[in-house]
Scaffold this motif. Structure first.
Motif: not given
Length: 243
Positions: A167-172, A175-178, A202-213
């Protein structure tokens, strides 16, 4: 306005569990052939799968971690499991035969969830698509190549090739730059609360969780949206893009 989708690969776009289960059966068959009843072949393959996902007890952790060479780690893991299952003298090539059987089988069976590839091609006409996948280069590159992921998305970020994984912010941030987007213009979709949802939060991005139950009771990460299956996530994203 939604301008980009950040997408996890395993269990979000692709049926990794299905590929794993088929590969485990192939590995167990090979183990039964090699050891001819000296050990429980299915137990060997089950322990191996847990090990490559770093589900290790303290003894294994002390012997195997940190990992500097993924292939060497997997070969040593097999050797330890075989010894723990009561086989002291094994054929010298047994670990490599078992490891290659699993990897080759999983790669052969690895694929998108039904309809996902076509959906990605449609979304790519509307928004930027960036895959962010955790895991070692050793295993993730072959998965990406197996499904020809670059045909379906704009960019692919493999955690094992970066300084930090989700979950490091750096990888997000990469992606934002790309994507050439601001955080509020993006939705990140993934199946892991601890890496995907926590990282997006952590990166201030909306998230959608695919829970698989699975339940998120007691977990600190709270997604903006939650669905149970990849097919529901497709429907939700389509609704967002149509609105």
């Amino acid at each position: 306005m939604l301008k980009a989708l950040f997408l996890d690969m395993d269990e979000t776009l692709c049926d990794t569990t299905g590929a794993n289960l088929k590969a485990l059966n192939q590995m167990a068959e090979k183990a039964a052939e090699i050891f001819a009843g000296q050990l429980d072949a299915h137990e060997l393959s089950a322990r191996y799968l847990k090990g490559i996902y770093r589900e290790l007890d303290d003894r294994y952790r002390s012997l195997l971690l940190p990992v500097t060479d993924e292939e060497a780690f997997r070969l040593q893991l097999i050797e330890l499991i075989v010894q723990d299952l009561g086989v002291i003298d094994m054929p010298a090539d047994a670990p490599r035969l078992l490891q290659s059987t699993f990897d080759e089988s999983r790669t052969a069976f690895f694929d998108f969830f039904a309809g996902m590839g076509d959906q990605l091609l449609q979304w790519r006409k509307q928004v930027k698509l960036i895959v962010i996948t955790n895991g070692p280069e050793f295993s993730q590159v072959v998965k990406v190549e197996r499904v020809d992921m670059s045909r379906y998305v704009d960019h692919i970020i493999i955690g094992g090739q970066e300084k930090e994984e989700k979950p490091a912010v750096s990888i997000f941030e990469k992606a934002l730059k790309l994507a050439e987007c601001e955080s509020e213009e993006v939705l990140h979709v993934g199946d892991s609360l601890s890496s995907d949802i926590m990282g997006a939060n952590n990166a201030g991005i909306r998230s959608l969780w695919v829970s698989h139950g699975e339940s998120r009771t007691g977990h600190a990460a709270v997604p903006d949206y939650e669905v149970e299956t990849p097919f529901e996530f497709i429907a939700l994203v389509n609704d967002m893009l149509d609105s």
